[in-house]
Design an enzyme around this catalytic site. Structure first.
Site, short mmCIF file in Angstrom:
data_model
loop_
_atom_site.label_atom_id
_atom_site.label_comp_id
_atom_site.label_asym_id
_atom_site.label_seq_id
_atom_site.Cartn_x
_atom_site.Cartn_y
_atom_site.Cartn_z
N CYS A 1 -4.53 -2.27 5.81
CA CYS A 1 -4.38 -0.91 5.29
C CYS A 1 -5.62 -0.46 4.51
O CYS A 1 -5.98 -1.07 3.50
CB CYS A 1 -3.14 -0.86 4.39
SG CYS A 1 -2.75 0.78 3.76
N CYS B 1 0.83 -1.21 0.00
CA CYS B 1 0.00 0.00 0.00
C CYS B 1 0.86 1.25 0.00
O CYS B 1 0.60 2.21 -0.74
CB CYS B 1 -0.92 -0.02 1.22
SG CYS B 1 -2.00 1.42 1.35
#
Length: 356
Positions: A192, A96
């Site tokens: 995330c 991410c």
């Protein structure tokens, strides 16, 4: 006056980062990223946006919102699913950061006219011999360099980390003094941008579960698992088997995942020798300064909360690294990252493919 785009999440760290930059004289704009389309009880985007807006109103800075959900799905979440399907244990936070926060967001901010971006990560950077280096955060309990080891020189040069020299308690005290409503907001520990939720139920929505046997190292069937994807090497909790099914005292731990027979191999006791390994093979190597270290002896950690352990590079090519630790490491999981350090300098890392 430099224009900085702060990735503001609704959390206290990015809020304080924005405020500190204002105090340092920067022209600050806040950007709120939405990276997951979900209106369930687990998705906190609406509340996070409200928290971010309250901070921006106090600081009198503009707040812009951008949606990277498509990019997140294609570049992070698909990878996440494929790794679990293959029996590995991925770290989506690392991907991410690499693909969304320091690529999509960075490019978006620069297109808007910003010179740099800033985040609330607990890391620092410095310029040494003409190269930008990534340093651990001063608060060892919060240092997040492990998650940022895939950054390159361009990304580092265009990034600021205002809270990297502070402790979490200092950040919270600062936020409370400023009147930020999120000063005592708990840290996010979920996947995330997806939030905290029942991981097993969430994964079942995307990957069919395939139950199988839990087997002792001697071959005795002692239970049943819901699917190998729900387990990782070194896991103790959540196995559904007690500690009294053999003469050996101690809790059961996951030793191995047998993908061919769909069996979870377990053993008893935290001192079980199969849980400790010294040699790691890894691929997808990334060096932050784009070249291998000038020494074969490094510090390395195999998980975010782990401590640096001394290792030696035994083999190194462009796409493969083999390292040997001085002391055996507990619960090495394929798919996780091994990250290398020279004292406080984060050098880079690789994805673990096997260990012995």
């Amino acid at each position: 006056m430099s224009r900085i785009a702060v990735g503001i999440s609704g959390g206290v760290d990015s809020a304080v980062a924005a405020s500190l930059l204002l105090e340092q004289g920067y022209d600050v704009e806040a950007i709120f990223m939405k990276n997951w389309e979900d209106d369930s009880e687990y998705c906190t985007v609406e509340q996070d946006y409200k928290d971010a807006l309250q901070v921006c109103d106090l600081l009198k800075i503009p707040l812009r919102s951008v949606n990277f959900s498509k990019e997140y799905w294609e570049k992070v979440f698909q990878y996440f699913l494929e790794e679990y399907k293959s029996g590995r244990t991925p770290n989506p936070d690392i991907m991410c950061n690499s693909e969304i926060k320091f690529k999509e967001f960075l490019n978006y901010a620069i297109d808007l006219g910003a010179e740099k971006i800033a985040t609330g990560h607990y890391v620092r950077k410095d310029l040494i011999n003409g190269e930008t280096v990534l340093l651990k955060g001063l608060d060892s309990k919060k240092d997040q360099s492990y998650f940022l080891h895939t950054l390159n020189q361009k990304q580092l040069k265009h990034s600021l980390f205002p809270v990297g020299a502070l402790s979490k308690s200092q950040v919270r005290k600062y936020a409370e003094k400023k009147g930020f409503q999120n000063f005592n907001k708990k840290d996010s520990v979920g996947i995330c941008f997806i939030g905290e939720r029942n991981f097993k139920d969430f994964l079942k929505e995307y990957i069919p579960a395939k139950p199988g046997n839990i087997v002792s190292e001697t071959g005795n069937v002692i239970g049943e698992h819901d699917g190998l994807m729900f387990h990782t090497i070194g896991q103790r909790k959540g196995l559904g088997i007690g500690g009294g099914k053999s003469r050996i005292p101690g809790a059961w731990y996951v030793l191995e995942k047998d993908l061919i027979h769909n069996e979870l191999i377990v053993g008893q006791g935290i001192d079980h020798p199969a849980l400790y390994k010294k040699t790691i093979n890894a691929s997808n190597i990334h060096w932050i300064n784009n070249r291998k270290p000038n020494t074969n002896k490094l510090g390395a950690k195999i998980r975010y909360r782990g401590k640096d352990s001394i290792c030696t590079i035994d083999e190194l090519t462009n796409d493969h690294i083999k390292i040997v630790f001085e002391k055996p490491q507990f619960g090495i999981a394929d798919g996780q990252s091994v990250v290398f350090y020279n004292d406080d300098i984060c050098l880079g890392g690789a994805i673990i493919t096997s260990s012995c």
